[in-house]
Design an enzyme around this catalytic site. Structure first.
Site, PDB file in Angstrom:
ATOM      1  N   GLU A  76       0.818  -1.226   0.000  1.00 12.25           N
ATOM      2  CA  GLU A  76       0.000   0.000   0.000  1.00 12.25           C
ATOM      3  C   GLU A  76       0.849   1.272   0.000  1.00 12.25           C
ATOM      4  OE1 GLU A  76      -2.959   1.794   3.266  1.00 12.25           O
ATOM      5  OE2 GLU A  76      -3.051  -0.369   3.028  1.00 12.25           O
ATOM      6  N   ASP A  77       1.936   1.284   0.799  1.00 10.56           N
ATOM      7  CA  ASP A  77       2.675   2.532   1.037  1.00 10.56           C
ATOM      8  C   ASP A  77       4.047   2.608   0.370  1.00 10.56           C
ATOM      9  OD1 ASP A  77       0.590   3.375   2.584  1.00 10.56           O
ATOM     10  OD2 ASP A  77       1.461   2.732   4.486  1.00 10.56           O
TER      11      ASP A  77
END
Length: 704
Positions: A76-77
């Protein structure tokens, strides 16, 4: 600050060296991936995955779950993708990490839609592997513990989502410790002032209660010793959020809630549970109707215990829970107890089976939901903890949410039973399908082969399964009815060009589909049936492709016939209330299909002769159904005149839908009636009977 070495030291108690090495590898991989990233608190980002892994280690989760915890924000990051994680750590860890990751790449119309889509994605991953939700709950728990550094509005949004979704999920999985922490932290973030006020009041009340708590505890312990029962008697503290919920939902004051003294008695065996129950009922008088046996009939989340309420010394109410140590562990850790205790205990396996049933039910909800927002709404309904327990005619127990109806019961038995149910018997007596069920009732569903779900059921069904299936059926029904009407409208328009849909070539149809942007013939017919596209324009395009066709209309145009059974895509105007026998016209309304008006209706005067918006229709000879018509009745004031009108209308087999009255002057009144009749002949017969009533001066039909 927690370190990977400290975590590894703890893991030696239940994992082997090679598995701990895999967890370490995942930590170092995450540390590199998140290099340079910091949390809002200023700490290195990798402290968050490490804290999540620590929470899972408390549950004795397996090494793959701990690796997924370390890596859960990597996809996600950071720039790392799922396949890279899977290559490094295996497909299982890759799937777990992907299940927990949010959908950040997609564009959503609103924050609510984004949250709903993310939850739907996670729910599907959960159904494949239950460990996904355990990693997610641990992730959410650490985020809730560190909420303080965020803006107040963001704090409230996360807290609201936690209280609405994650706390009920923890409860559904029987994980009481995590549920309580979610609720306490969420309550503090959502309502800081209320939380602090209740906390101070609890601390103050605790001092006043101490002496009485000790007295009750001593009395109960002494009585159990006399009976030779080994047991731990523990005073139970009420949690702040549960006090707040009781104050809000049950309209109770703080002192009323704190006046109840709660204890838990832990014993060695199920047999001892029932012996303790007898002993405490001997010591203090029980409240009638307040005893619950969750050992014989466990809650949906696997919770087992005996609950009873007693009149204590000085008439003080005492709530007592009696359970074994295994039940206590199960109540606190729920599904996580499977990893924590690694035993073949029947209760643990039963909890897993219940969770699987719940997850497969969620998959069915997802299949039938029209959108992620509808899905999350259905899941929220299913997460309500209050249940009723009813019996099938064969004596099997069914768990349903509080307020569930026989229709919910029918869908819980089987989707096909729900679809075809027409009536029910509760405790062998015929009952309404909308009647809320009570615990202990025996419910029998009566089905009929040709029966179909009714749109009105949506106003009273409670469960997500019933709601989702009914909506799904109505959508499908609307689609098929739209296609059917679309075909009739297109055939009527094609009659102008001496052809019909059966005579069209495949090439003609494909060219038109390409022109209008549809993938299939049914999609085009549905669009025509819903009134989004004019049939004569489509017919013209189809006919132009055939060189032999003359574009001049042949003058053989036949009006479309109305049978009264067309369904949801054909409706009757509320302004003029047409009935069989009236000259009528069809108005094609975008999204609504066709609306039938009387020829003389004021609302369509301007568009009456516009072929794009109106078309000629006529009643079928065998038209069936009941049709609404509005009457204006002027009459003299008389006692019981309205009752006489109602009786007369009923005697002609007409039905009253609505009745309203207004005074014209001291002597006369005007009554507006909306009644259901079959046709004009039926209406004439009804009016004739009404005119015969003494005191009726005039009757007229209102046509808009």
């Amino acid at each position: 600050m927690p370190t990977i070495d400290a975590l590894a030291e703890r893991l030696y108690t239940y994992l082997d060296r090679s598995q701990i090495h895999c967890v370490r590898r995942a930590y170092y991989y995450a540390e590199q991936a998140h290099f340079g990233q910091r949390r809002r608190s200023g700490e290195p980002y990798v402290t968050h995955p490490l804290a999540v892994a620590n929470i899972l280690a408390n549950m004795h989760m397996d090494h793959q779950s701990l690796m997924a915890a370390m890596l859960h924000d990597v996809i996600e990051d950071t720039a790392i993708e799922k396949h890279a994680v899977a290559e490094q750590f295996g497909d299982t860890v890759g799937e777990l990490v992907d299940g927990v990751s949010k959908l950040t790449q997609m564009h959503f119309e609103s924050k609510a839609e984004q949250q709903a889509e993310n939850f739907q994605k996670m729910a599907l991953a959960m159904a494949k592997d239950i460990r996904v939700i355990l990693v997610k709950l641990a992730d959410r728990l650490h985020n809730m513990r560190t909420l303080g550094v965020l803006r107040p509005d963001k704090r409230r949004r996360i807290a609201k989502e936690t209280l609405e979704i994650y706390a009920p999920i923890a409860n559904r999985l029987g994980m009481n410790n995590i549920r309580v922490e979610f609720e306490e932290l969420g309550f503090q973030a959502m309502y800081p002032l209320r939380s602090n006020l209740i906390r101070q009041a609890v601390i103050k009340a605790r001092g006043n209660r101490k002496e009485l708590v000790n007295k009750i505890q001593h009395a109960v312990s002494t009585r159990l010793e006399e009976h030779g029962i080994k047991a731990d008697v523990i005073g139970r503290e009420k949690h702040l959020y549960s006090i707040y919920k009781k104050m809000r939902n049950q309209r109770k004051s703080f002192s009323e809630i704190m006046d109840v003294y709660a204890f838990r008695i832990i014993v060695n065996s199920i047999d001892d549970c029932y012996r303790v129950l007898g002993a405490v009922h001997n010591l203090y008088k029980p409240f009638p109707g307040r005893f619950k046996d969750y050992i014989a009939i466990p809650k949906a989340n696997g919770y087992q215990s005996l609950h009873t309420t007693l009149f204590g010394m000085h008439g003080v109410p005492i709530e007592i829970q009696i359970r074994t140590q295994e039940m206590e562990d199960m109540a606190n850790n729920g599904i996580a107890a499977h990893w924590l205790y690694k035993s073949d205990d029947e209760a643990l396996n039963g909890s897993h089976a219940r969770t699987r049933r719940w997850l497969s039910g969620m998959l069915e909800l997802q299949k039938n939901a029209g959108s992620s927002l509808e899905f999350i709404e259905n899941v929220k309904i299913d997460l309500f903890p209050d249940e009723v327990y009813v019996f099938t005619p064969k004596g099997n127990i069914m768990e349903l949410p509080k307020g569930a109806t026989p229709v919910d019961f029918a869908y819980a038995v089987h989707t096909d039973v729900g679809k075809t149910c027409v009536a029910c018997r509760i405790d062998r007596k015929l009952a309404s399908l909308s009647q809320p069920l009570q615990s202990g009732q025996t419910v029998e569903v009566i089905t009929a082969p040709g029966a179909r779900p009714n749109a009105t059921w949506l106003s009273f069904v409670i469960t997500g399964k019933a709601r989702g299936n009914i909506r799904h059926f109505l959508k499908q029904q609307r689609v098929s009815e739209s296609i059917s009407l679309g075909k009739r409208l297109l055939n009527k328009a094609l009659a102008n060009f001496d052809t019909n849909t059966d005579k069209l070539t495949k090439e003609q149809i494909n060219n038109s589909l390409k022109e209008f942007g549809f993938k299939s013939k049914d999609e085009l017919l549905q669009d025509i049936g819903l009134g989004n596209r004019m049939a004569y324009l489509v017919a013209r395009h189809l006919a132009v492709q055939d060189e032999k066709t003359q574009l001049e209309t042949s003058g053989k145009e036949q009006p479309l016939t109305i049978r009264g059974t067309e369904g949801m895509v054909l409706s009757f105007a509320k302004c003029c209330h047409p009935i069989p026998g009236d000259p009528v016209v069809g108005h094609v309304s975008s999204g609504r299909g066709m609306v039938i008006h009387t020829n003389a209706c004021r609302n369509i005067v301007e568009i009456r002769h516009n072929p794009e918006k109106c078309l000629d229709v006529e009643w079928d000879k065998n038209v069936s159904g009941e049709f609404s018509v509005e009457l204006k009745v002027e009459l003299e004031h008389q006692r019981g005149i309205v009752a006489t009108l109602a009786t007369t209308i009923t005697s002609t087999d007409a039905n009253i839908e609505k009745i309203s009255m207004e005074e014209r002057d001291a002597q006369f009144s005007i009554i507006h009636l909306l009644i259901n009749v079959n046709d004009r002949v039926h209406l004439a017969r009804t009016i004739k009977k009404l005119r015969a009533i003494k005191g009726v001066t005039s009757i007229s039909r209102i046509k808009g």
